[in-house]
Enzyme design. Structure first.
Site, PDB file in Angstrom:
ATOM      1  N   PHE A 127      22.156  46.954  78.957  1.00  0.00           N
ATOM      2  CA  PHE A 127      21.994  46.701  80.391  1.00  0.00           C
ATOM      3  C   PHE A 127      23.322  46.214  80.954  1.00  0.00           C
ATOM      4  O   PHE A 127      23.896  45.259  80.440  1.00  0.00           O
ATOM      5  CB  PHE A 127      20.905  45.662  80.683  1.00  0.00           C
ATOM      6  CG  PHE A 127      20.687  45.456  82.164  1.00  0.00           C
ATOM      7  CD1 PHE A 127      19.931  46.353  82.903  1.00  0.00           C
ATOM      8  CD2 PHE A 127      21.282  44.388  82.832  1.00  0.00           C
ATOM      9  CE1 PHE A 127      19.762  46.193  84.275  1.00  0.00           C
ATOM     10  CE2 PHE A 127      21.113  44.225  84.208  1.00  0.00           C
ATOM     11  CZ  PHE A 127      20.348  45.127  84.933  1.00  0.00           C
ATOM     12  N   ASP A 214      30.474  43.277  77.241  1.00  0.00           N
ATOM     13  CA  ASP A 214      29.706  42.725  78.350  1.00  0.00           C
ATOM     14  C   ASP A 214      29.062  41.431  77.862  1.00  0.00           C
ATOM     15  O   ASP A 214      28.041  41.451  77.168  1.00  0.00           O
ATOM     16  CB  ASP A 214      28.649  43.742  78.806  1.00  0.00           C
ATOM     17  CG  ASP A 214      27.795  43.209  79.957  1.00  0.00           C
ATOM     18  OD1 ASP A 214      27.843  41.990  80.227  1.00  0.00           O
ATOM     19  OD2 ASP A 214      27.074  44.016  80.578  1.00  0.00           O
ATOM     20  N   LYS A 243      26.503  35.517  84.984  1.00  0.00           N
ATOM     21  CA  LYS A 243      25.337  34.643  84.843  1.00  0.00           C
ATOM     22  C   LYS A 243      25.623  33.140  84.692  1.00  0.00           C
ATOM     23  O   LYS A 243      25.631  32.427  85.672  1.00  0.00           O
ATOM     24  CB  LYS A 243      24.459  35.152  83.708  1.00  0.00           C
ATOM     25  CG  LYS A 243      23.746  36.467  84.086  1.00  0.00           C
ATOM     26  CD  LYS A 243      22.546  36.748  83.215  1.00  0.00           C
ATOM     27  CE  LYS A 243      21.674  37.853  83.800  1.00  0.00           C
ATOM     28  NZ  LYS A 243      22.037  39.207  83.421  1.00  0.00           N
TER      29      LYS A 243
HETATM   30  C1  LIG Z   1      22.315  40.458  84.108  1.00  0.00           C
HETATM   31  C2  LIG Z   1      23.292  41.325  83.416  1.00  0.00           C
HETATM   32  C3  LIG Z   1      24.170  42.145  84.151  1.00  0.00           C
HETATM   33  C4  LIG Z   1      24.104  42.274  85.649  1.00  0.00           C
HETATM   34  O1  LIG Z   1      24.431  41.095  86.294  1.00  0.00           O
HETATM   35  P1  LIG Z   1      24.156  40.945  87.865  1.00  0.00           P
HETATM   36  O2  LIG Z   1      24.753  39.610  88.184  1.00  0.00           O
HETATM   37  O3  LIG Z   1      22.682  41.001  88.055  1.00  0.00           O
HETATM   38  O4  LIG Z   1      24.843  42.066  88.535  1.00  0.00           O
HETATM   39  C5  LIG Z   1      25.106  42.873  83.451  1.00  0.00           C
HETATM   40  N1  LIG Z   1      25.173  42.813  82.111  1.00  0.00           N
HETATM   41  C6  LIG Z   1      24.361  42.047  81.377  1.00  0.00           C
HETATM   42  C7  LIG Z   1      24.513  41.996  79.892  1.00  0.00           C
HETATM   43  C8  LIG Z   1      23.373  41.280  82.007  1.00  0.00           C
HETATM   44  O5  LIG Z   1      22.534  40.540  81.287  1.00  0.00           O
END
Ligand SMILES: *Cc1c(COP(=O)(O)O)cnc(C)c1O
Length: 390
Positions: A127, A214, A243
């Site tokens: 994700f 990520d 986050k």
């Molecule tokens: C939540 C998340 C995102 C997206 O972050 P947003 O602030 O909602 O755009 C991207 N990568 C990972 C691994 C995430 O958990």
């Protein structure tokens, strides 16, 4: 009728205040927060140091613009590079933006070395966000359906599968980078093997690919180290954060090191809000408290305590597929869809999440204590047991 766009399947509850690891609903009921707003509220709720820092910053200066120098950004970049070993930082507001910066950086890197249509390798069950490029990178059809045409330039492989990546190296000369989560969050708390991470690092070096991680969900102390890659003793070329970085104040970051350093030059990328003084003050305070209060060591120990607590309480219950995770990023995978547990836990005063249909996901604030951990296990384990034995 609400005038909000109908983008979320929301739970029928609203919180009116928070204190530490507890949230209070409008009727005054209290809930143990084992989700932290999806790994966001690193310091829990109303942390006095965070409240003080952002109140002071709000009274001093909230926003100027990236047209000017922003000393707090420079301080935050110093801190982030010092604790990661990376070289430079771009500040954004969200995780998807941090990943957009990473993907743009990879393309620019590719074009500069003459690759006409640079591609990025991404993983199944990943994700990366909801913008067009990041939903295209995401390994979940549900996120993409209806939004075609997707952004081109992604090659997908299974997670933790070195052979698949080696095949890409043989067959796809346009690849310039690999992007993955050291711990897949939305995908169900799947941890990348340290050996796999190191092998990817070596493969990236061999083929001049950028290793891009990520760490939007797993970064900033949650796994027991500042960043997930530090469990594998390597340095990526690019890392995205968001986050937990601002403990609830929106901020994201894209960091570069080594070969990726210096890729962006003036005019290549930007953000109106990114890294404004208020957000930087929140992030700096978050990092200060994590370090000063020893929250990383605590995350590691508490994660262990929670996982072994569940393992003990659910011993012999059939239907438990796995209890896994690292630090305070924990997944309990069941053999069947278990979304209903979210509501049952809430009724029992615990806030959790279920992801990938059958994985109970726990992402408590890093300020969780031992008693909170035991309370979480004590309240949630019987609900899981009852659900599976029904
Ligand atoms: C939540 C998340 C995102 C997206 O972050 P947003 O602030 O909602 O755009 C991207 N990568 C990972 C691994 C995430 O958990």
């Amino acid at each position: 009728m609400s005038h909000l766009m109908n983008t979320y399947g929301r739970q029928p509850i609203a919180f009116s205040r928070g204190e530490g690891v507890w949230l209070y609903d409008e009727a005054g009921n209290k809930y143990l927060d084992a989700l932290a707003g999806i790994a966001v509220s690193t310091l829990g709720h109303n942390h006095p140091r965070l409240v003080e820092a952002i109140s002071r910053q709000a009274a001093t200066l909230i926003h100027t613009s990236n047209l000017y120098r922003i000393p707090l950004q420079e301080q935050l970049a110093d801190r982030l590079t010092a604790c990661s070993g990376m070289d430079e930082v771009f500040l954004a507001n969200t995780g998807c933006e941090a990943n957009e910066a990473a993907i743009k950086l990879a393309r620019l890197y590719g074009h500069r070395k003459g690759v006409e249509k640079p591609a990025v390798v991404v993983m199944e069950q990943s994700f990366h966000g909801r913008t067009l490029a990041t939903l295209s990178a995401t390994g979940n059809r549900k996120v993409q359906v209806g939004f075609e045409p997707l952004v081109a330039g992604f090659v997908r492989v299974p997670f933790n599968d070195l052979g698949a990546l080696e095949k890409v190296a043989l067959n796809c000369p346009s690849v310039v980078a690999v992007l993955f989560e050291p711990v897949q969050g939305e995908g169900g708390i799947h941890v990348a093997d340290a050996d796999y991470m190191r092998a990817v690092r070596a493969l990236c070096d061999r083929h001049d690919w950028l290793m891009m991680l990520d760490e939007v969900q797993c970064g900033v102390g949650r796994t027991g180290k500042w960043f997930g890659f530090q469990h594998a003793d390597l340095l990526p070329d690019v890392m995205s954060l968001a986050k937990g970085l601002g403990s609830g104040v929106p901020i994201g970051a894209c960091l570069a090191a080594g070969r990726a350093t210096g890729t962006f030059q003036p005019g290549n990328h930007g953000s109106t809000f990114g890294g404004n003084p208020l957000a930087c003050a929140a992030a700096l305070t978050t990092l200060d408290v994590i370090e000063g209060d020893g929250l990383m060591a605590r995350a590691e120990a508490l994660g262990e305590r929670i996982r072994s607590g569940f393992a003990g309480a659910l011993d012999g219950v059939s239907g438990i597929r796995a209890i896994r995770g690292v630090g305070l990023m924990i997944g309990i995978e069941l053999d069947r869809p278990c979304g209903v547990l979210v509501e049952r836990a809430r009724d029992a005063g615990v806030l959790i999440n279920v992801t990938a249909e059958r994985v109970v996901r726990l992402l408590p604030p890093l300020t969780f204590g031992e008693a909170d951990a035991d309370e979480l296990v004590g309240r949630l384990a019987p609900l899981v047991r009852e659900f599976l034995e029904a």
